[in-house]
Write a protein that holds these residues in place. Sequence first.
Motif, PDB file in Angstrom:
ATOM      1  N   PRO A 587       0.842  -1.205   0.000  1.00 52.60           N
ATOM      2  CA  PRO A 587       0.000   0.000   0.000  1.00 52.60           C
ATOM      3  C   PRO A 587       0.873   1.250   0.000  1.00 52.60           C
ATOM      4  CG  PRO A 587       0.070  -0.957   2.192  1.00 52.60           C
ATOM      5  CD  PRO A 587       0.787  -1.918   1.292  1.00 52.60           C
ATOM      6  N   PRO A 588       0.747   2.103  -1.018  1.00 51.75           N
ATOM      7  CA  PRO A 588       1.609   3.289  -1.057  1.00 51.75           C
ATOM      8  C   PRO A 588       1.275   4.234   0.093  1.00 51.75           C
ATOM      9  CG  PRO A 588      -0.110   3.447  -2.710  1.00 51.75           C
ATOM     10  CD  PRO A 588      -0.215   2.072  -2.127  1.00 51.75           C
ATOM     11  N   GLY A 589       2.240   4.912   0.537  1.00 49.93           N
ATOM     12  CA  GLY A 589       2.024   5.808   1.659  1.00 49.93           C
ATOM     13  C   GLY A 589       3.175   6.787   1.769  1.00 49.93           C
ATOM     14  N   PRO A 590       3.282   7.470   2.916  1.00 48.02           N
ATOM     15  CA  PRO A 590       2.468   7.233   4.120  1.00 48.02           C
ATOM     16  C   PRO A 590       1.110   7.934   4.115  1.00 48.02           C
ATOM     17  CG  PRO A 590       4.108   8.910   4.563  1.00 48.02           C
ATOM     18  CD  PRO A 590       4.360   8.447   3.161  1.00 48.02           C
ATOM     19  N   ASP A 591       0.901   8.873   3.206  1.00 49.96           N
ATOM     20  CA  ASP A 591      -0.369   9.619   3.204  1.00 49.96           C
ATOM     21  C   ASP A 591      -1.350   8.924   2.267  1.00 49.96           C
ATOM     22  OD1 ASP A 591      -2.378  11.453   3.347  1.00 49.96           O
ATOM     23  OD2 ASP A 591      -1.393  12.947   2.084  1.00 49.96           O
ATOM     24  N   ARG A 592      -2.103   7.976   2.811  1.00 50.22           N
ATOM     25  CA  ARG A 592      -3.001   7.199   1.965  1.00 50.22           C
ATOM     26  C   ARG A 592      -4.383   7.831   1.887  1.00 50.22           C
ATOM     27  NH1 ARG A 592      -0.371   2.797   5.321  1.00 50.22           N
ATOM     28  NH2 ARG A 592       1.316   2.023   4.004  1.00 50.22           N
ATOM     29  N   TRP A 593      -4.986   8.134   3.038  1.00 52.48           N
ATOM     30  CA  TRP A 593      -6.369   8.623   3.029  1.00 52.48           C
ATOM     31  C   TRP A 593      -6.568   9.811   3.973  1.00 52.48           C
ATOM     32  CZ3 TRP A 593      -5.539   3.205   4.005  1.00 52.48           C
ATOM     33  CH2 TRP A 593      -5.687   2.417   2.867  1.00 52.48           C
ATOM     34  N   GLN A 594      -5.473  10.423   4.395  1.00 50.98           N
ATOM     35  CA  GLN A 594      -5.621  11.508   5.369  1.00 50.98           C
ATOM     36  C   GLN A 594      -6.272  12.750   4.777  1.00 50.98           C
ATOM     37  OE1 GLN A 594      -5.010  11.015   8.760  1.00 50.98           O
ATOM     38  NE2 GLN A 594      -4.999   8.987   7.814  1.00 50.98           N
ATOM     39  N   GLY A 595      -6.336  12.795   3.446  1.00 52.67           N
ATOM     40  CA  GLY A 595      -7.010  13.912   2.800  1.00 52.67           C
ATOM     41  C   GLY A 595      -8.408  13.574   2.324  1.00 52.67           C
TER      42      GLY A 595
END
Length: 938
Positions: A587-595
Amino acid sequence: MSTPIRSAALRLLAATALTSSFVLTTAPAHAVTSTCHPHGRDLSVTFQPIDHTVTDAQYYLARLTLANGGGRCSLDGDWALYFNSVRQPAAVLSGAAGDTGRAQLAAQGLTVARADTAQSGDLYVLKPTSGFAPLRPGERRRIDMNFELWAIQKTDAPAAWSISFDGGPAEWVPAKALLDPADPKQTKAFSGDNRPVETAATRFADNTAQRANLTLQQRLVPQPLSATAGQGTVTVDGRTVIRHPAGLSGEAGYLRSALGDVVKSGGGKGGTVIRLSVDPKLDVDHDGKADAEGYTLRSTARGVDIVGKDAAGVLYGVQTLRQLIPVSAYEAAARGARQSKIAVPRATIADAPLFGYRGMGIDVARHFETKQTIEKFLDLMSYLKLNRLHFHLTDDEGWRLQIPGLPELTGFGAHRGLDLAQSKQLHQAMGSGNDLGGGDGVTDKARDATEANLGREPAYQGFEQDTVNFVGKGSGYYTTSDFTEILKYADQRHIQVVPEFDFPAHARAAVQSMERRYQQTGDATYRLLDPKDTSHHVSVQGYTDNLANPCLPSTYAFLGKVVTEVKKLYAEAGAPLNTLNLGGDEPPGPDRWQGSPACESNPETAGKDDAALMNYFFAKWNQIALTAAPTTAGWEDVIRDDPRTLNLDHFIALPWQNVWGWGREDWAYHFANTGRQVILAHATNLYMDLAYNKDPDEPGYYWANYVDEKSTFTYQPYDVYASATQDRWGNPITANPSWEKLTPEGRKNILGMEAQLFAENGKAEGIREYQAFPKLLGVAERAWNLNTPNTAQMPAAWNVFSNTLGQVTFPLLSFYKPVGLPGVGVNYRIPLPGGQVRNGTLTANVRDPGMALEYSADGVSWKPYAGPVQAGPTVLLRTRAVDGRTSRISPVGLTVWKTGTAYPAGALVDHQGEIYRAKRRNTSAAPDTSPASWALVQ
């Protein structure tokens, strides 16, 4: 730099002249108009890494040679040259590397950018600026271009080149990938890469196995627990009778069909009797417990008796019987002359497996494969006593299974092409669209694989140029009927099919398909993305939009729909669905769904960080999957992605990222020691799609290691650290004492092992077979054989195994007939010879004793090699299989062509990694541009 081309028929340069490459001279005298454009086939692109020392593992210098073989039109004006590349052009990167790359291209009147509207993935476009000087007819130009990291195998090269003029339809541009193994600047990835390039000399030193006389036990793969040869043989002919109880009718039918493939049918009485039976208490290893899947086989004067602990055991006894049939019988059948009778040795064999789970993963998402190809692999798996097919059906690049009620998944998500806006299909990826077929936005492609391979039929004994010229099934899917037929075929061979639906990452095909459904219907029931999500992430493969959103109820509605329909397909086929794989890797990250506003507005997900959202997703996905299957599985990422850990009900982990030095070497044993069930899937030894070795012509990547059959055979499931002797760059390492060791209790949680055949480079059936064989033979040995050699015993065991392959198994595979399918033979990798010339004497060897070697002084006339022989300083070697196929050429003493040197007729030289033979005396012309003076030796 531009150079004119001389040719009597310049327009032929596109496909055919790339075989002999380009010829230098002055430009044509006739007028050049600026109002026309050359055809795509009039152009050609050659790619070659030039220098890995310009930086240290940040980017390297490559050279594109763009040639215009047309006779009338310059390459000028508004054109766009599209291509896929696993390595990003440096000019699309940020920072100093990107600035350097952009300036480099600007100085040549060019720009490069991501081509698709979504700016996601590996599709790029090269365009001219006002500073681009027209490429006139008959000219070729070298274009310097930096790419990230390194490219030390030809499969690293950009692929699928096409050109569009003035925004019109794209046309195929023939391409070629070069890489010179004699140039360290091209083959040494960075300062820490100390792995030598494979040569005839290195192979000669490594080929230590001496020819051995094999026992009956040693002639079988995998080796049985015990095997004793008797005196004489048993005759099998058209009168042979198979007796069996009703419960073994399937196994009897399989045996009948297999025997019918090699023996003429005939009537009469008095034939040998083959008896099949089940003994539920069969204890093969005499430990007081019945051995699931175990069997005994006795061939005596009374006939053949196969007794299994269960029906699967009976089938494995049948497979052993198939291996006892002489190669000569298979060869005769393959040539259309089945024998009237065959002689099977009298023997007593007892056997049982080490692991209950013996698997192979096949990826059909990156590149699709036909139902028949999958069924052939299933029959080969059964032949080797493997019993699980991990079916990787979905990924970013394609969804391959028809799901009733969700037509977009296959109507849109199963197709790739040069569709920049993705209006009808996913964009072209990994160097392919709809193979050489139409409907993918690229016109005038090669008519067949031979033309795509620049004039030579591909043998798939290594890298082939057709793989950079659109060969590869980027499009395709299984109908529900196809899938149920695959399930039935597998079930008849006691192979369970474990379907994988990879989520939440590697889900781009599904995410974009469901988005098209929403856009066309307004129905958000199965929508997988939040359109207001501002999160930014980039996957390993360069995708920015491949994540399903865990905060949307529609995500779970989609997964539930898929699982429900898949469960119905298994029921229709009458096949067991015992495990469903959740995927879960990378899973790409670290900002996956924070937006994502959807995450904040959902009370169940509001305030959760990405790690918590991952846990939330997998807990729900696992419960959905358990409605269809009693157990689930998934990649190690599901339950541990430091610092996150997760416990899931009835979940089996597949640890894979044990790359030495990455910090995850002991995860498998940690999971097992802490009570989690594990299937070993270690990339360092079990990823069969990785390149065999550091020879530029070996297809495959090398991100985890180079993997060959020695890697799989020497793998020790209960001591994986025994393989930790070198990292992937050839640097010596030792096992870290802090790595967690497997405990006796943890050992009970190792359910089995599984080899992987991912499909980034698996663009044709022949490539798939080449990648899998003989690697899969080593996997079968370690998954089945109860007696795993320890480190001290392994060299002797390897010596025997090498002899088994060369003397027995390879000949059997040459004439292998999959039961119930057309076709004969397996495209196993034929090992290249090793050799040296000292004091005028050629000495040669091969990894697998028993295989025939040939040598040549000119690449035209070949002679059998039977032992040391007088030879000149330059000799070509190759290995010949019993079916007539040959390995790639292994040169000894080959010199690199030098500018200004006059070569005599018949001289052999290496030029840019290819072998050329001088056709004229005193020729000093460059081999790649002088087909009248030089012939390419292949």
